[in-house]
Design an enzyme around this catalytic site. Structure first.
Site, PDB file in Angstrom:
ATOM      1  N   ASN A 255      -0.619  67.487 106.189  1.00  0.00           N
ATOM      2  CA  ASN A 255       0.730  67.295 105.645  1.00  0.00           C
ATOM      3  C   ASN A 255       0.684  67.449 104.125  1.00  0.00           C
ATOM      4  O   ASN A 255      -0.318  67.133 103.467  1.00  0.00           O
ATOM      5  CB  ASN A 255       1.351  65.955 106.067  1.00  0.00           C
ATOM      6  CG  ASN A 255       0.482  64.744 105.835  1.00  0.00           C
ATOM      7  OD1 ASN A 255      -0.736  64.844 105.796  1.00  0.00           O
ATOM      8  ND2 ASN A 255       1.107  63.594 105.682  1.00  0.00           N
ATOM      9  N   ILE A 256       1.784  67.972 103.592  1.00  0.00           N
ATOM     10  CA  ILE A 256       1.905  68.214 102.148  1.00  0.00           C
ATOM     11  C   ILE A 256       3.234  67.621 101.696  1.00  0.00           C
ATOM     12  O   ILE A 256       4.304  68.136 102.075  1.00  0.00           O
ATOM     13  CB  ILE A 256       1.842  69.720 101.823  1.00  0.00           C
ATOM     14  CG1 ILE A 256       0.554  70.349 102.394  1.00  0.00           C
ATOM     15  CG2 ILE A 256       1.925  69.934 100.302  1.00  0.00           C
ATOM     16  CD1 ILE A 256       0.476  71.858 102.254  1.00  0.00           C
ATOM     17  N   GLU A 257       3.147  66.533 100.966  1.00  0.00           N
ATOM     18  CA  GLU A 257       4.365  65.834 100.541  1.00  0.00           C
ATOM     19  C   GLU A 257       4.850  66.345  99.186  1.00  0.00           C
ATOM     20  O   GLU A 257       4.173  67.134  98.515  1.00  0.00           O
ATOM     21  CB  GLU A 257       4.093  64.326 100.513  1.00  0.00           C
ATOM     22  CG  GLU A 257       3.712  63.831 101.904  1.00  0.00           C
ATOM     23  CD  GLU A 257       3.577  62.331 102.018  1.00  0.00           C
ATOM     24  OE1 GLU A 257       3.502  61.637 100.989  1.00  0.00           O
ATOM     25  OE2 GLU A 257       3.557  61.852 103.170  1.00  0.00           O
TER      26      GLU A 257
ATOM     27  N   CYS B  28       5.027  68.760 107.559  1.00  0.00           N
ATOM     28  CA  CYS B  28       4.047  68.129 108.463  1.00  0.00           C
ATOM     29  C   CYS B  28       2.809  69.010 108.631  1.00  0.00           C
ATOM     30  O   CYS B  28       2.886  70.249 108.540  1.00  0.00           O
ATOM     31  CB  CYS B  28       4.660  67.927 109.839  1.00  0.00           C
ATOM     32  SG  CYS B  28       6.001  66.744 109.901  1.00  0.00           S
TER      33      CYS B  28
ATOM     34  N   GLU C 100       1.253  69.742 111.337  1.00  0.00           N
ATOM     35  CA  GLU C 100       1.352  70.660 112.482  1.00  0.00           C
ATOM     36  C   GLU C 100       1.985  71.982 112.050  1.00  0.00           C
ATOM     37  O   GLU C 100       1.532  73.066 112.425  1.00  0.00           O
ATOM     38  CB  GLU C 100       2.210  70.048 113.600  1.00  0.00           C
ATOM     39  CG  GLU C 100       1.594  68.831 114.258  1.00  0.00           C
ATOM     40  CD  GLU C 100       1.957  67.525 113.568  1.00  0.00           C
ATOM     41  OE1 GLU C 100       2.179  67.513 112.338  1.00  0.00           O
ATOM     42  OE2 GLU C 100       2.000  66.501 114.274  1.00  0.00           O
TER      43      GLU C 100
ATOM     44  N   CYS D 172       6.257  65.192 115.399  1.00  0.00           N
ATOM     45  CA  CYS D 172       7.699  64.923 115.258  1.00  0.00           C
ATOM     46  C   CYS D 172       8.519  65.995 115.976  1.00  0.00           C
ATOM     47  O   CYS D 172       8.005  67.052 116.361  1.00  0.00           O
ATOM     48  CB  CYS D 172       8.089  64.840 113.787  1.00  0.00           C
ATOM     49  SG  CYS D 172       8.342  66.455 113.008  1.00  0.00           S
TER      50      CYS D 172
ATOM     51  N   CYS E 146       8.475  69.601 114.552  1.00  0.00           N
ATOM     52  CA  CYS E 146       7.242  70.341 114.872  1.00  0.00           C
ATOM     53  C   CYS E 146       7.235  70.775 116.334  1.00  0.00           C
ATOM     54  O   CYS E 146       6.775  71.876 116.656  1.00  0.00           O
ATOM     55  CB  CYS E 146       6.014  69.485 114.551  1.00  0.00           C
ATOM     56  SG  CYS E 146       5.768  69.276 112.776  1.00  0.00           S
TER      57      CYS E 146
END
Ligand code: THU
Length: 143
Positions: A55-57, A66, A68, A97, A100
Site C-alpha cells: 500500500n502507498i498512502e 491498496c 492489491e 477491500c 480491489c
C-alpha cells in the site's frame, strides 16, 4: 466472515509459499505513515510471473492505493491480462477491500484462489467468488 479454509503455510505447495514470500517482502516496503497498517500483496499471472505490491498512502488520504491494486497494476502494465492467484499479508489477516475485489474481477475468474496471511504464519485460503459472490457485471437480477 465467510468460510475461508485455515491452512498451514508449511503444507502449502511451493508456488504458494513463493507468492506469500513475495507479499511478505512487499509489505516491508509499504508506505503507510498515516494508518500504520502495512499491507503486502503478490499476484501470480497466468504466465507464471509474480508481481508484488504494497500500500502507498498520501497526505491527501483519499489518494492512498491498496497493496492489491499496486500488485495488479504492475502485472497489467507489464502486459499480463489474466491473474491466477493472489496472496495478501496484513497484521491481522484482513480481506481485500471492495474496490480491489472489483479490480480483480476485471482480470481474474471467480475461482481465483486468494491466500490471506498474517506475519505470524496464520493463513486462510479463499476464492474471489467467496468474498465477492455477486460481481459486477457478471451478476444480473434479470432472468
Ligand atoms: N489497504 C490495503 O492495502 N489493502 C486492502 O485491501 C485494505 C486496505 C491499505 C490502505 C491503507 O493504506 C491501509 O491499508 C489502511 O486502510
Amino acid at each position: 466472515m465467510a468460510n475461508p479454509q485455515v491452512v498451514t503455510v508449511e503444507s502449502l505447495p511451493q508456488e504458494w509459499r513463493e507468492l506469500l514470500d513475495a507479499a511478505t517482502r512487499a509489505r516491508e516496503k509499504a508506505y503507510a505513515p498515516y494508518s500504520r497498517f502495512p499491507v503486502g500483496a503478490a499476484v501470480r499471472a497466468a504466465s507464471g510471473r509474480v508481481f508484488a505490491g504494497s500500500n502507498i498512502e498520501n497526505a491527501a488520504f483519499g489518494l492512498t492505493v491498496c497493496a492489491e491494486r499496486v500488485a495488479i497494476w504492475k502485472a497489467i502494465s507489464e502486459g499480463e491480462r489474466r491473474l491466477a492467484a493472489l496472496a495478501v499479508v496484513t497484521d491481522t489477516g484482513t480481506m481485500p477491500c471492495g474496490s480491489c475485489l472489483q479490480v480483480m474481477t476485471e482480470f481474474a475468474t471467480e475461482d481465483m484462489p486468494i491466500l490471506i496471511a498474517d506475519p505470524q504464519g496464520r493463513a486462510w485460503l479463499t476464492t474471489l467468488r467467496e468474498i465477492l459472490p455477486y460481481p459486477f457485471p457478471h451478476t444480473s437480477i434479470q432472468k
